[in-house]
Design a protein around this motif. Structure first.
Motif, PDB file in Angstrom:
ATOM      1  N   GLY A  70       0.804  -1.207   0.000  1.00 20.06           N
ATOM      2  CA  GLY A  70       0.000   0.000   0.000  1.00 20.06           C
ATOM      3  C   GLY A  70       0.838   1.257   0.000  1.00 20.06           C
ATOM      4  O   GLY A  70       2.058   1.243  -0.015  1.00 20.06           O
ATOM      5  N   ALA A  71       0.144   2.381   0.015  1.00 16.05           N
ATOM      6  CA  ALA A  71       0.816   3.658   0.112  1.00 16.05           C
ATOM      7  C   ALA A  71       1.425   3.812   1.493  1.00 16.05           C
ATOM      8  O   ALA A  71       0.962   3.254   2.461  1.00 16.05           O
ATOM      9  N   LEU A 364      -8.125   6.684  -1.035  1.00 17.63           N
ATOM     10  CA  LEU A 364      -6.800   7.231  -1.307  1.00 17.63           C
ATOM     11  C   LEU A 364      -6.810   7.974  -2.637  1.00 17.63           C
ATOM     12  O   LEU A 364      -7.429   7.525  -3.602  1.00 17.63           O
ATOM     13  N   SER A 369       1.463   8.259  -3.025  1.00 16.65           N
ATOM     14  CA  SER A 369       2.503   7.440  -2.409  1.00 16.65           C
ATOM     15  C   SER A 369       2.564   7.651  -0.906  1.00 16.65           C
ATOM     16  O   SER A 369       3.166   6.857  -0.183  1.00 16.65           O
ATOM     17  N   SER A 397      -3.009   0.371  -2.039  1.00 20.74           N
ATOM     18  CA  SER A 397      -3.199   1.052  -3.320  1.00 20.74           C
ATOM     19  C   SER A 397      -4.044   0.235  -4.287  1.00 20.74           C
ATOM     20  O   SER A 397      -4.702   0.796  -5.177  1.00 20.74           O
ATOM     21  N   GLY A 400      -7.449   1.051  -3.108  1.00 23.95           N
ATOM     22  CA  GLY A 400      -7.652   2.486  -2.959  1.00 23.95           C
ATOM     23  C   GLY A 400      -8.236   2.872  -1.626  1.00 23.95           C
ATOM     24  O   GLY A 400      -8.854   3.938  -1.498  1.00 23.95           O
TER      25      GLY A 400
END
Length: 444
Positions: A70-71, A364, A369, A397, A400
């Motif tokens: 993920g971010a 997101l 990032s 990510s 989202g």
């Protein structure tokens, strides 16, 4: 005194001497814990979804007793897809490897800081669930002994009956009506590393021939690590234990340390060790209760009523720390404040997290990032636990979503293991203190 009574008396004295010798020779022990999903090749959000579902069953049990990276999420002070998977209800989140008997039989058991009894399934089974390893057969072990009905450990069982002097039959139930029943016995357990395990004789355990529950099949039984006399820490007589849980999406094992090895000095760095008192609840003597006084989000202490975290005289309420629950659950009045604070302070659009099993999620930004989120601090009596963002928010990510790993409950509040990641946590039962320090657990 009749001959039978004399024999029982001398056997009890002999076992007491054996127990004293065992405790004097064993000073420390290290055991490795494996997360129940570590070998499942799941993505980060699949892991989260599975843990959230197990946690919802776990909190119901406790309160009824009362791939894709993920971010990056960065914490700052204030101002500065649905998955189809087979998921068991779950009695815990971590497994420990051990062996039992002579000759020894290796198996994995669920670690549970919310109960006391150590037990495994035994032949001949009246009703047993499918387990990954062979079922223990006491008839072929030379070190298996039934424990007497007159013994303290038989009396420590919540429910027991005696058909004969050495036939302490038990029934041990959990809050969701799952249970194990059989005979209380003693055996030699091998604990520690595969290369050089430590043999511990005379460990009392439940030899269960009738075991009912959906969450047990992750292992072949349970190792209780609660505060009662039947638990592993109490029987080892070492007075303290610690663990350091690696991150959710890591495959590395987490260390569980007993006695002299349960030392936070190896984890000390620029951050000091903090300590808080462990509270007791006579109505739930196995649980580890903590003096949580408040919660701070983004530098603002929330207006949570003092009654939200208070342990009531009738044994209800309070806050426990539990290794077997992933999500943190807060009493409704406190959770409403936390939810409102995150919805107000996170500058992202709220999203539906029902597919994940969580209540507060955000969308997101495309291609993000990193995002900025408010800090979360648990304010205890005597210490403040400042959590890193990854211990309370999980970003992915591929879906989202950014989700808060905190939910609401009724009455009892539970500090879950997501919030305990990369903290070395020491339970000192003699001093009745819980200490913690941030640690990179995969390097401990």
């Amino acid at each position: 005194m009749g001959m039978g009574a004399v024999q029982v008396f001398f056997l009890l004295q002999l076992w007491a001497l054996i127990d004293m010798a065992r405790c004097s020779s064993l000073s420390g022990l290290r055991v490795e814990l494996t997360h129940v999903d570590s070998n499942g090749n799941f993505s980060k959000f699949e892991l989260l979804q599975r843990a959230a579902l197990r946690s919802s069953h776990r909190v119901a049990r406790l309160t009824s007793a009362d791939g894709g990276s993920g971010a990056v999420v960065k914490a700052t002070d204030a101002g500065s897809g649905q998955v189809q998977a087979s998921v068991h209800a779950g009695s815990g989140e971590f497994l420990m490897d051990l062996a039992i008997g002579t000759p020894s039989l290796a198996y994995s058991a669920i670690l549970d800081t919310g109960s006391d009894l150590i037990w495994t399934q035994c032949k001949p089974c009246v009703r047993c669930f499918l387990q990954p390893s062979a079922v223990f057969d006491p008839s072929i072990s030379s070190t298996y002994k039934k424990l007497p009905c007159t013994g303290e450990l038989c009396h420590a069982l919540p429910t027991s009956r005696c058909a004969a002097a050495f036939d302490c039959k038990y029934l041990y139930t959990y809050g969701d009506s799952s249970s194990t029943q059989g005979v209380l016995a003693s055996e030699t357990f091998e604990l520690g590393s595969d290369a050089k395990p430590t043999a511990v004789p005379g460990v009392a355990f439940g030899c269960g021939d009738t075991n009912v529950g959906n969450g047990f099949s992750q292992g072949a039984g349970i190792v209780g690590l609660g505060r009662g006399p039947l638990s592993l820490i109490s029987q080892l007589g070492l007075g303290k234990f610690s663990y350091c849980l690696t991150s959710l999406d890591q495959s590395k094992k987490s260390p569980l340390l007993f006695g002299s090895l349960a030392d936070l000095s190896a984890s000390e760095g620029t951050v000091a060790v903090q300590s808080i008192p462990l509270l007791k609840n006579p109505q739930q003597p196995s649980f580890y209760y903590l003096p949580l006084k408040g919660i701070t989000v983004g530098g603002t202490r929330l207006q949570i009523p003092s009654s939200a975290f208070a342990l009531q005289q009738d044994g209800t309420g309070g806050v426990i720390i539990d290794s077997g629950t992933s999500i943190t659950y807060l009493e409704a009045a406190a959770y409403r404040q936390v939810k409102r604070a995150f919805l107000n302070q996170v500058q992202l659009r709220a999203a539906d997290g029902s597919d994940v099993g969580l209540d507060v999620c955000f969308s997101l930004p495309a291609g993000a990032s990193s995002v900025t989120v408010p800090k979360l601090t648990f304010n205890f009596d005597g210490a403040d636990l400042d959590l890193p963002a990854e211990n309370y928010l999980i970003a992915d990510s591929s879906t989202g979503l950014l989700c808060l790993t905190i939910m609401g409950s009724r009455g009892l509040s539970i500090i879950g293991n997501f919030q305990q990641q990369n903290l070395h946590i020491l339970y000192d039962l003699k001093q009745e203190i819980l200490s913690f320090v941030p640690t990179q657990c995969d390097k401990l």
